[in-house]
Design a protein around this motif. Sequence first.
Motif, PDB file in Angstrom:
ATOM      1  N   GLY A  55       0.868  -1.110  -0.038  1.00 60.56           N
ATOM      2  CA  GLY A  55       0.015   0.121   0.174  1.00 60.56           C
ATOM      3  C   GLY A  55       0.675   1.349   0.025  1.00 60.56           C
ATOM      4  N   VAL A  56       1.888   1.158  -0.365  1.00 58.68           N
ATOM      5  CA  VAL A  56       3.113   2.527  -0.372  1.00 58.68           C
ATOM      6  C   VAL A  56       2.395   3.099  -1.635  1.00 58.68           C
ATOM      7  CG1 VAL A  56       5.245   3.190  -0.819  1.00 58.68           C
ATOM      8  CG2 VAL A  56       4.916   1.285   0.876  1.00 58.68           C
ATOM      9  N   LYS A  57       2.265   4.361  -1.540  1.00 59.58           N
ATOM     10  CA  LYS A  57       1.861   5.292  -2.687  1.00 59.58           C
ATOM     11  C   LYS A  57       2.689   6.061  -3.469  1.00 59.58           C
ATOM     12  CE  LYS A  57      -2.752   4.156  -1.632  1.00 59.58           C
ATOM     13  NZ  LYS A  57      -2.732   2.925  -1.726  1.00 59.58           N
ATOM     14  N   MET A  58       4.125   6.366  -2.715  1.00 58.46           N
ATOM     15  CA  MET A  58       4.847   7.383  -3.291  1.00 58.46           C
ATOM     16  C   MET A  58       6.068   6.801  -3.066  1.00 58.46           C
ATOM     17  SD  MET A  58       3.648  11.024  -2.930  1.00 58.46           S
ATOM     18  CE  MET A  58       4.482  11.544  -4.316  1.00 58.46           C
ATOM     19  N   VAL A  59       6.961   6.566  -4.058  1.00 58.44           N
ATOM     20  CA  VAL A  59       8.319   6.449  -4.158  1.00 58.44           C
ATOM     21  C   VAL A  59       9.289   7.238  -4.926  1.00 58.44           C
ATOM     22  CG1 VAL A  59       7.775   3.867  -3.884  1.00 58.44           C
ATOM     23  CG2 VAL A  59       8.334   4.949  -6.203  1.00 58.44           C
ATOM     24  N   TRP A  60      10.385   7.609  -4.507  1.00 61.27           N
ATOM     25  CA  TRP A  60      11.378   8.313  -4.978  1.00 61.27           C
ATOM     26  C   TRP A  60      12.708   7.769  -5.762  1.00 61.27           C
ATOM     27  CZ3 TRP A  60      12.011  14.010  -3.457  1.00 61.27           C
ATOM     28  CH2 TRP A  60      12.855  14.850  -4.161  1.00 61.27           C
ATOM     29  N   CYS A  61      12.651   7.367  -6.831  1.00 56.53           N
ATOM     30  CA  CYS A  61      13.831   6.592  -7.409  1.00 56.53           C
ATOM     31  C   CYS A  61      14.948   7.518  -7.769  1.00 56.53           C
ATOM     32  CB  CYS A  61      13.342   5.995  -8.693  1.00 56.53           C
ATOM     33  SG  CYS A  61      12.374   4.424  -8.589  1.00 56.53           S
ATOM     34  N   GLN A  62      16.100   7.392  -6.772  1.00 57.12           N
ATOM     35  CA  GLN A  62      17.207   8.287  -6.794  1.00 57.12           C
ATOM     36  C   GLN A  62      17.778   7.968  -8.390  1.00 57.12           C
ATOM     37  OE1 GLN A  62      16.674  10.639  -4.249  1.00 57.12           O
ATOM     38  NE2 GLN A  62      18.960  10.504  -4.714  1.00 57.12           N
ATOM     39  N   PRO A  63      18.806   9.104  -9.052  1.00 60.86           N
ATOM     40  CA  PRO A  63      19.354   8.681 -10.223  1.00 60.86           C
ATOM     41  C   PRO A  63      20.021   7.479 -10.115  1.00 60.86           C
ATOM     42  CG  PRO A  63      19.393  10.884  -9.489  1.00 60.86           C
ATOM     43  CD  PRO A  63      18.726  10.474  -8.255  1.00 60.86           C
ATOM     44  N   GLY A  64      19.575   6.728 -11.338  1.00 61.24           N
ATOM     45  CA  GLY A  64      20.458   5.392 -11.451  1.00 61.24           C
ATOM     46  C   GLY A  64      19.594   4.233 -10.845  1.00 61.24           C
TER      47      GLY A  64
ATOM     48  N   VAL B  64      10.807   0.042 -14.506  1.00 62.67           N
ATOM     49  CA  VAL B  64      10.349   0.440 -13.023  1.00 62.67           C
ATOM     50  C   VAL B  64       9.330   1.619 -13.268  1.00 62.67           C
ATOM     51  CG1 VAL B  64      11.356   1.532 -11.257  1.00 62.67           C
ATOM     52  CG2 VAL B  64      12.640  -0.408 -11.928  1.00 62.67           C
ATOM     53  N   LEU B  65       9.658   2.691 -13.987  1.00 60.58           N
ATOM     54  CA  LEU B  65       8.624   3.593 -14.257  1.00 60.58           C
ATOM     55  C   LEU B  65       7.304   3.267 -14.959  1.00 60.58           C
ATOM     56  CD1 LEU B  65      11.171   6.354 -15.756  1.00 60.58           C
ATOM     57  CD2 LEU B  65      10.438   5.842 -13.315  1.00 60.58           C
ATOM     58  N   GLN B  66       7.406   2.415 -15.921  1.00 62.98           N
ATOM     59  CA  GLN B  66       6.140   1.933 -16.378  1.00 62.98           C
ATOM     60  C   GLN B  66       5.286   1.032 -15.252  1.00 62.98           C
ATOM     61  OE1 GLN B  66       5.091   2.577 -19.564  1.00 62.98           O
ATOM     62  NE2 GLN B  66       3.146   1.865 -18.517  1.00 62.98           N
ATOM     63  N   TYR B  67       5.960   0.084 -14.528  1.00 63.93           N
ATOM     64  CA  TYR B  67       5.321  -0.500 -13.393  1.00 63.93           C
ATOM     65  C   TYR B  67       4.513   0.411 -12.336  1.00 63.93           C
ATOM     66  CZ  TYR B  67       4.194  -3.882  -9.632  1.00 63.93           C
ATOM     67  OH  TYR B  67       3.730  -4.372  -8.823  1.00 63.93           O
TER      68      TYR B  67
ATOM     69  N   ASN C 115      13.470  10.563 -12.823  1.00 62.53           N
ATOM     70  CA  ASN C 115      14.199  11.305 -14.282  1.00 62.53           C
ATOM     71  C   ASN C 115      14.964  12.293 -13.778  1.00 62.53           C
ATOM     72  OD1 ASN C 115      12.362   9.812 -16.017  1.00 62.53           O
ATOM     73  ND2 ASN C 115      10.518  11.071 -15.423  1.00 62.53           N
ATOM     74  N   GLY C 116      15.943  12.011 -12.763  1.00 59.53           N
ATOM     75  CA  GLY C 116      17.030  12.555 -12.304  1.00 59.53           C
ATOM     76  C   GLY C 116      17.016  13.496 -10.998  1.00 59.53           C
ATOM     77  N   ALA C 117      15.505  13.547 -10.622  1.00 51.44           N
ATOM     78  CA  ALA C 117      15.215  14.208  -9.520  1.00 51.44           C
ATOM     79  C   ALA C 117      16.137  13.512  -8.291  1.00 51.44           C
ATOM     80  CB  ALA C 117      13.808  14.196  -8.951  1.00 51.44           C
ATOM     81  N   CYS C 118      16.950  14.365  -7.342  1.00 53.90           N
ATOM     82  CA  CYS C 118      17.572  13.483  -6.183  1.00 53.90           C
ATOM     83  C   CYS C 118      17.268  14.347  -5.011  1.00 53.90           C
ATOM     84  CB  CYS C 118      19.050  13.920  -6.437  1.00 53.90           C
ATOM     85  SG  CYS C 118      19.975  13.510  -5.192  1.00 53.90           S
ATOM     86  N   VAL C 119      16.823  13.501  -3.884  1.00 51.51           N
ATOM     87  CA  VAL C 119      16.536  14.222  -2.756  1.00 51.51           C
ATOM     88  C   VAL C 119      17.615  15.135  -1.926  1.00 51.51           C
ATOM     89  CG1 VAL C 119      16.549  13.373  -0.086  1.00 51.51           C
ATOM     90  CG2 VAL C 119      14.924  11.949  -1.927  1.00 51.51           C
TER      91      VAL C 119
END
Length: 141
Positions: free
Chosen positions: A91-100, A106-109, A120-124
Amino acid sequence: MEAAIEAFFSSPRFAVVGASTDTAKYGYKVFAWYLSHNLPVTGVNPKTPMILEQATVSDLTGLESPGETAVSIITPPAVSLKVLQQAKELGVKMVWCQPGSESSEVLQYAKDNGVTCIANGACVLVDGEKGLRSAGREWKL
């Protein structure tokens, strides 16, 4: 993307998948960033029970409230996909995929399964400060 980042930082809890004890790795740097901003964060690492004096969990099932947790992912894309699949189940609704950590798969899933994925290059480490401010979160160094 700004609205997604604001929503991400509005979450009551956070997790960093790929948290590391190696100070040269981004898993360490991102986990330390959350801690330095006094955010409620849990490190996720199947091999390391403690990082920066914080107990970790081996996977997302160990989180106290997965459905209330925004998850930063810092793993190779093949692992990121498995993390995303587990996140969806919990039930996790939000993820942040760090660059790489992301791939087209992954994005399509994420898109196909209703999980908001910042990528897409966004970094915490680069975008986090602005995200915290827009979410109205106060913090002190």
